[in-house]
Enzyme design. Structure first.
Site: not given
Length: 192
Positions: A62, A72, A132, A173
């Site tokens: 992603h 991130k 995250y 996905d």
């Protein structure tokens, strides 16, 4: 605190010190002052927490394109994952190259994935939780993905993560484009 380089210079492994006694342990997962002293200055605006029930769940690869691109900082707070970052910056000498790091509740390591990199992970255990930090808010209109099994990238999910058979994937996905067909919103040395 220890900051380690990876084969992709901008992707870092950060391991904070744990202080333990007979009750367990304590650690700081983020300290802005200490991180700034180490050259990492990022204003985090959103924290995410995901749970994956099945071993072999794969989330990625992603990215979020500008104007809402995200740095991130990823850690696994329960179970274990194979965390993968892929250089997605057009013109980069390492474009399409990837690095993988095992993150687990046990090892306490974190991975810093900057803007311009694809990100994904494979769960190595059942009942895995990943947390995250993000430097920008989620923006659905800027959301993008590249196929997890793109042969041009060649992530070795089976060899490194023990993936046997098909992973558990989201509908998004399953239909993500290959690298050659994906938009290129990032340019080495700056954003497009």
């Amino acid at each position: 605190m220890k900051i380690e380089a990876t084969d992709l210079a901008e992707v870092k492994i950060i391991t904070q010190r744990r202080f333990g006694d007979d009750r367990g342990w304590f650690t700081e997962t983020w300290n802005a002052e200490r991180m700034a002293g180490a050259g990492v200055v990022i204003d985090w605006v959103q924290d995410n927490h995901s749970f994956s029930a099945a071993k072999g769940t794969l989330r990625g690869l992603h990215y979020q394109r500008p104007p809402h691109a995200q740095d991130k900082l990823i850690r696994c707070s329960r179970g274990a994952i194979l965390d993968v970052a892929v250089d997605f910056r057009t013109g980069s000498p390492s474009f399409g190259k990837w690095v993988a790091v095992e993150l687990s509740a046990e090892n306490g390591a974190q991975v810093l994935v900057p803007k311009g990199f694809l990100h994904g992970f494979l769960t190595l255990t059942a009942d895995t939780e990943v947390q995250y930090k993000c430097s920008d808010f989620y923006a659905p209109d800027c959301d993008g993905a590249v196929r997890w099994d793109d042969p041009e990238i060649g992530v070795d999910w089976a060899g490194l993560g023990g993936l046997s058979g098909a992973p558990v994937l989201s509908d998004k996905d399953k239909v993500a484009p290959f690298l050659r067909d994906a938009p290129r919103p990032f340019v080495f040395g700056g954003m497009a």
